[in-house]
Design a protein around this motif. Sequence first.
Motif, PDB file in Angstrom:
ATOM      1  N   PRO A 159       0.820  -1.215   0.000  1.00 25.42           N
ATOM      2  CA  PRO A 159       0.000   0.000   0.000  1.00 25.42           C
ATOM      3  C   PRO A 159       0.858   1.270   0.000  1.00 25.42           C
ATOM      4  O   PRO A 159       0.373   2.326  -0.423  1.00 25.42           O
ATOM      5  CB  PRO A 159      -0.794  -0.085   1.304  1.00 25.42           C
ATOM      6  CG  PRO A 159      -0.468  -1.380   1.926  1.00 25.42           C
ATOM      7  CD  PRO A 159       0.729  -1.968   1.251  1.00 25.42           C
ATOM      8  N   ASN A 160       2.080   1.167   0.420  1.00 32.10           N
ATOM      9  CA  ASN A 160       2.961   2.329   0.447  1.00 32.10           C
ATOM     10  C   ASN A 160       3.560   2.620  -0.931  1.00 32.10           C
ATOM     11  O   ASN A 160       3.432   3.720  -1.454  1.00 32.10           O
ATOM     12  CB  ASN A 160       4.059   2.120   1.497  1.00 32.10           C
ATOM     13  CG  ASN A 160       4.959   3.328   1.621  1.00 32.10           C
ATOM     14  OD1 ASN A 160       4.479   4.466   1.572  1.00 32.10           O
ATOM     15  ND2 ASN A 160       6.240   3.103   1.764  1.00 32.10           N
ATOM     16  N   CYS A 161       4.181   1.616  -1.525  1.00 32.48           N
ATOM     17  CA  CYS A 161       4.765   1.796  -2.861  1.00 32.48           C
ATOM     18  C   CYS A 161       3.688   1.768  -3.946  1.00 32.48           C
ATOM     19  O   CYS A 161       3.988   2.057  -5.107  1.00 32.48           O
ATOM     20  CB  CYS A 161       5.770   0.691  -3.174  1.00 32.48           C
ATOM     21  SG  CYS A 161       7.113   0.536  -2.011  1.00 32.48           S
ATOM     22  N   LYS A 162       2.490   1.369  -3.572  1.00 36.04           N
ATOM     23  CA  LYS A 162       1.410   1.190  -4.542  1.00 36.04           C
ATOM     24  C   LYS A 162       1.877   0.316  -5.676  1.00 36.04           C
ATOM     25  O   LYS A 162       1.829   0.687  -6.857  1.00 36.04           O
ATOM     26  CB  LYS A 162       0.931   2.541  -5.073  1.00 36.04           C
ATOM     27  CG  LYS A 162       0.271   3.347  -3.983  1.00 36.04           C
ATOM     28  CD  LYS A 162      -0.355   4.587  -4.511  1.00 36.04           C
ATOM     29  CE  LYS A 162      -1.064   5.322  -3.385  1.00 36.04           C
ATOM     30  NZ  LYS A 162      -1.218   6.730  -3.619  1.00 36.04           N
ATOM     31  N   SER A 163       2.358  -0.833  -5.301  1.00 41.50           N
ATOM     32  CA  SER A 163       2.982  -1.665  -6.315  1.00 41.50           C
ATOM     33  C   SER A 163       2.678  -3.135  -6.065  1.00 41.50           C
ATOM     34  O   SER A 163       2.550  -3.572  -4.924  1.00 41.50           O
ATOM     35  CB  SER A 163       4.483  -1.410  -6.267  1.00 41.50           C
ATOM     36  OG  SER A 163       5.165  -2.372  -7.003  1.00 41.50           O
ATOM     37  N   VAL A 174       6.485  -8.669   4.176  1.00 41.86           N
ATOM     38  CA  VAL A 174       6.711  -7.228   4.108  1.00 41.86           C
ATOM     39  C   VAL A 174       7.343  -6.878   2.759  1.00 41.86           C
ATOM     40  O   VAL A 174       8.038  -7.679   2.151  1.00 41.86           O
ATOM     41  CB  VAL A 174       7.630  -6.715   5.241  1.00 41.86           C
ATOM     42  CG1 VAL A 174       6.948  -6.824   6.579  1.00 41.86           C
ATOM     43  CG2 VAL A 174       8.955  -7.459   5.254  1.00 41.86           C
ATOM     44  N   CYS A 175       7.086  -5.639   2.339  1.00 41.04           N
ATOM     45  CA  CYS A 175       7.640  -5.150   1.075  1.00 41.04           C
ATOM     46  C   CYS A 175       9.153  -5.064   1.185  1.00 41.04           C
ATOM     47  O   CYS A 175       9.675  -4.500   2.144  1.00 41.04           O
ATOM     48  CB  CYS A 175       7.058  -3.790   0.749  1.00 41.04           C
ATOM     49  SG  CYS A 175       7.822  -3.017  -0.686  1.00 41.04           S
ATOM     50  N   LYS A 181       3.833  -3.601   5.495  1.00 40.28           N
ATOM     51  CA  LYS A 181       3.147  -4.885   5.487  1.00 40.28           C
ATOM     52  C   LYS A 181       2.392  -5.075   4.166  1.00 40.28           C
ATOM     53  O   LYS A 181       1.662  -4.189   3.726  1.00 40.28           O
ATOM     54  CB  LYS A 181       2.165  -4.948   6.666  1.00 40.28           C
ATOM     55  CG  LYS A 181       1.921  -6.357   7.135  1.00 40.28           C
ATOM     56  CD  LYS A 181       1.039  -6.362   8.363  1.00 40.28           C
ATOM     57  CE  LYS A 181      -0.260  -7.043   8.005  1.00 40.28           C
ATOM     58  NZ  LYS A 181      -1.181  -7.127   9.121  1.00 40.28           N
ATOM     59  N   VAL A 182       2.604  -6.206   3.554  1.00 35.27           N
ATOM     60  CA  VAL A 182       1.986  -6.501   2.264  1.00 35.27           C
ATOM     61  C   VAL A 182       0.568  -7.023   2.472  1.00 35.27           C
ATOM     62  O   VAL A 182       0.329  -7.798   3.388  1.00 35.27           O
ATOM     63  CB  VAL A 182       2.835  -7.554   1.523  1.00 35.27           C
ATOM     64  CG1 VAL A 182       2.141  -8.033   0.268  1.00 35.27           C
ATOM     65  CG2 VAL A 182       4.205  -6.993   1.198  1.00 35.27           C
ATOM     66  N   VAL A 183      -0.371  -6.561   1.661  1.00 33.94           N
ATOM     67  CA  VAL A 183      -1.743  -7.069   1.746  1.00 33.94           C
ATOM     68  C   VAL A 183      -2.144  -7.692   0.409  1.00 33.94           C
ATOM     69  O   VAL A 183      -1.423  -7.601  -0.577  1.00 33.94           O
ATOM     70  CB  VAL A 183      -2.752  -5.952   2.114  1.00 33.94           C
ATOM     71  CG1 VAL A 183      -2.422  -5.375   3.467  1.00 33.94           C
ATOM     72  CG2 VAL A 183      -2.782  -4.871   1.049  1.00 33.94           C
ATOM     73  N   ASP A 461       0.237   4.347  -9.933  1.00 29.51           N
ATOM     74  CA  ASP A 461      -0.351   4.326  -8.588  1.00 29.51           C
ATOM     75  C   ASP A 461      -1.398   3.237  -8.427  1.00 29.51           C
ATOM     76  O   ASP A 461      -1.675   2.782  -7.332  1.00 29.51           O
ATOM     77  CB  ASP A 461      -1.002   5.691  -8.273  1.00 29.51           C
ATOM     78  CG  ASP A 461       0.077   6.747  -8.093  1.00 29.51           C
ATOM     79  OD1 ASP A 461       1.258   6.358  -8.045  1.00 29.51           O
ATOM     80  OD2 ASP A 461      -0.269   7.933  -8.019  1.00 29.51           O
ATOM     81  N   THR A 462      -2.017   2.877  -9.518  1.00 28.64           N
ATOM     82  CA  THR A 462      -3.066   1.863  -9.421  1.00 28.64           C
ATOM     83  C   THR A 462      -2.493   0.462  -9.536  1.00 28.64           C
ATOM     84  O   THR A 462      -3.222  -0.521  -9.490  1.00 28.64           O
ATOM     85  CB  THR A 462      -4.090   2.054 -10.547  1.00 28.64           C
ATOM     86  OG1 THR A 462      -3.368   2.046 -11.785  1.00 28.64           O
ATOM     87  CG2 THR A 462      -4.847   3.340 -10.400  1.00 28.64           C
ATOM     88  N   GLY A 463      -1.176   0.361  -9.669  1.00 31.59           N
ATOM     89  CA  GLY A 463      -0.566  -0.949  -9.779  1.00 31.59           C
ATOM     90  C   GLY A 463      -0.549  -1.460 -11.202  1.00 31.59           C
ATOM     91  O   GLY A 463      -0.169  -2.600 -11.461  1.00 31.59           O
ATOM     92  N   GLU A 464      -0.927  -0.613 -12.145  1.00 33.00           N
ATOM     93  CA  GLU A 464      -0.861  -1.040 -13.532  1.00 33.00           C
ATOM     94  C   GLU A 464       0.561  -0.866 -14.051  1.00 33.00           C
ATOM     95  O   GLU A 464       1.355  -0.106 -13.499  1.00 33.00           O
ATOM     96  CB  GLU A 464      -1.819  -0.212 -14.383  1.00 33.00           C
ATOM     97  CG  GLU A 464      -3.254  -0.659 -14.240  1.00 33.00           C
ATOM     98  CD  GLU A 464      -4.168   0.200 -15.080  1.00 33.00           C
ATOM     99  OE1 GLU A 464      -4.778  -0.348 -16.005  1.00 33.00           O
ATOM    100  OE2 GLU A 464      -4.257   1.414 -14.831  1.00 33.00           O
TER     101      GLU A 464
END
Length: 800
Positions: A159-163, A174-175, A181-183, A461-464
């Motif tokens: 959620p931080n790196c948006k990646s 974790v990233c 923390k990775v979700v 930012d959207t992970g694309e």
Amino acid sequence: MYNYKEIEKKWQKYWLDKKTFKAVTGDKSKEPYYILVEFPYPSGTGLHVGHVRSYTAQDVLARVKRMQGYNVLYPMGWDAFGAPAEQYAIKNHIHPKDAVKENIKTFKGQMMSLGFSFDWDREFATTDPDYYKWTQWQFLQFYKHGMAYKAKKDVNWCPNCKSVLSNEDAAGGVCERCGTKVVQKEKSQWMLKMSDYAEDLITGLNDTNFAERVKLGQINWIGKSVGAEVDFTVEETGDKLTVYTTRCDTLFGVTFMVLAPEHPIIEKLSNLITNMDEVRKYREFAKSKSAFERTEVNKDKTGVKLEGITVKNPLNGKNVSVFISDYVMMDYGTGAIMAVPAHDERDYEFAKKFNIDIIPVIEGGDISKEAYTKDGVHINSEFLNGLGKEDAIKKMLDYLKEKNLGRPKVNYRLQDWIFSRQRFWGEPIPMIYCEKCGWQPMKEEDLPLLLPDVAEYEPTDTGESPLAKITDWVNTTCPCCGGPAKRETDTMPNWAGSSWYFLRFMDPHNDKEFASMDAMKYWKRVDWYNGGMEHTARHLLYARFWVQFLYNVGLVPNKEMIWTRVSHGMVLGSDNQKMSKSKGNTLNPDEIVNEYGADTLRVYEMFMGDYSQDVPWSVNSLKGCKRFIEKVERLLAKVNENEGFTKDLEIIQNKTIKSVTNDLERMSYNTYISYLMILANAYDDAKSITKEDYRLLLTLLNPVAPHITEELNEKIGFKPICEGSWPVCDESKLVQTEFDIAVQVNGKLRGTITISVDDNEEVIKEKALSCENVKKHVEGKEIVKVIVIKNKIVNVVVKG
RNA sequence: GCCCGAGUGGCGGAAUUGGUAGACGCACAGGACUUAAAAUCCUGCGAGAUUUAACCCUCGUACCGGUUCAAGUCCGGUCUCGGGCACCA
């Protein structure tokens, strides 16, 4: 001694100019033989001494096979798409294309300096449009045969790196970059229906000669399990709630059920479920966890009971409560299990925590009791009582089938292949989305779909993928209706290009097909594929799946295109640890070549130990190999003017030819070198040697030390070894008329005797018993019997 | 937890079908050559006991037990290390 740099360059130039190692497709005068080594990812750090180990091993094989008269294909290329190049590009603002070009140059130069006999005319990189055109084309074949589809799948999300993160980048939950923390985040992704091939990927192993441990690795990864589906029913609605189990015989011990939190029936029953708020909360909680946390073992069991619905055990009508819990996975089996807490550790833990009944159904097998066993006869199970496991399963299956309550079912752990990456540096997926026509494949004649140049390589930012920002590229027309449409912006995974590169090597310049059927029929398959242990599970499985699909649609001649797969051990640092920059135990092959010469490095890497095992680096051992090469050089001074071979050396020469040829067949490179050391020592002990004697040693040593042996061979006036043939053992020289054999008394060595081939058993016995030391040990004792194993050993058995 | 692989000198490792355990290399020690060093060559090198010395002897392939005339090798069990998968129902 010699100036290594000069002679290495000289012979490398000779091979290149003469195209000594060019493999001609279709040459009917020779048997084809295809030797392959995993093509490297051209990283910025250059070739690793570990690469040198496997490339040399396969190079030795290639050189020997050529001398044995085979038409050898030994190609090399570059697996150049992938995250590291992209990361490098982000950091340094260099286009990955340029970085890859630079790195390939370095790698190729290093390989050249080591004298590998690759056919450089077949070189390509997976990033070449001429190559990835066909990767894209093959994707379209998957799509056209219903093997590619889009589906919503959870991905690791920072959620931080948006990646989007790969499992490796999300290690430990974790990233890797920022430690957040990775979700889990749902994304629509392209999938390949690999699970359809689970059974074929197991049976196909019968058509290969893979090392047993490699086969096992494949089988374990596929994870076949034989069991049954059992239908439970929600009383209120009549909805079927089907579970998968490998132990349907324990059905009488079921006291509750557990569904995966994502199980679709929950929404369906949401009107009935009275604690839906709590259920929703738990589902959110499960979702917020990373894949790592979710699958972490030995953690406390959590879950929520679904209140307001009634489910009964179909066998005896007893009530069974239904829970949701994250220890049940949606993507395996039916996403629902029947829980037998008396005999399953996880169910037991869960039952303890939620105070659920525990009914033992296997005698002596109750987990809640102090000592329990796994296999006992059934109890509390009506018609199964008294039966053992196998019989009980059979009987239960018959019963379930008869009452239409269940059926036998085979499940595989192998899942469909998530084929999308939200990255820039990969093959663009050649699909177009049209509002009107939905997903449409690109027209084949429009391939390749080139990767456009972009200014920024970071994911959006959207992970694309960053490709999404290039509107010129994204906006296109629908191949179906011609209306406005958008391109897929995800790219293919790194595994795509490496799943079929070995086919392209058979016909690398073909611009009509990925490889012609004729070329593939000529080379048949990869005879010998080598790579690291880390790739024996996934890469090999993906490649086999890809090939099996191509075979099924008539595009390749064999269902399995790889015959033998061998995995080499790692080269460790001299501290016995895996080499890494942080540990400071890495080595640069260039420096070793520079200081000791390529031949010494090659000999050492073959001599260092068992090829399939990890071995620590040893500078002293490397120096020993240099001494060996210098000894071979010094033998030149011993060469006399006599014709033919030296009589006294013929036995050891032929023994060496025999052993060495055999060792190479079984990849026993360390003993191959040691036999040559023994031969060199024998030459060293001789007064002088003939040119033929010397040439024999040089020829046998040539595959591993090609430069110096060619140079010395030229000095004594012979044509190049690489244009000659591999020596054949003359068995007649090995026929011995006398041998020394051991004599044991009660299995202990007490002496040796010399016997002649003509000696019969009586004579041998006599000789053995007249041996001084044997006499001493036999004296005063009764000889029970004398065992004579011809040409091997005598054992005198005494009593008293 | 499950699945694989491996345990042999000071070190890397040999011993292909049960048949002289430790090939080959490294390290180490002693010697030769040299003014000296390097390089090279020779000798020794699993542990122990005994002996002037040699032979010879005992033990020895992670541990315990078994099969066999004979076990590093085969069988049963245990331990340690390395790797893979991992709440897979």
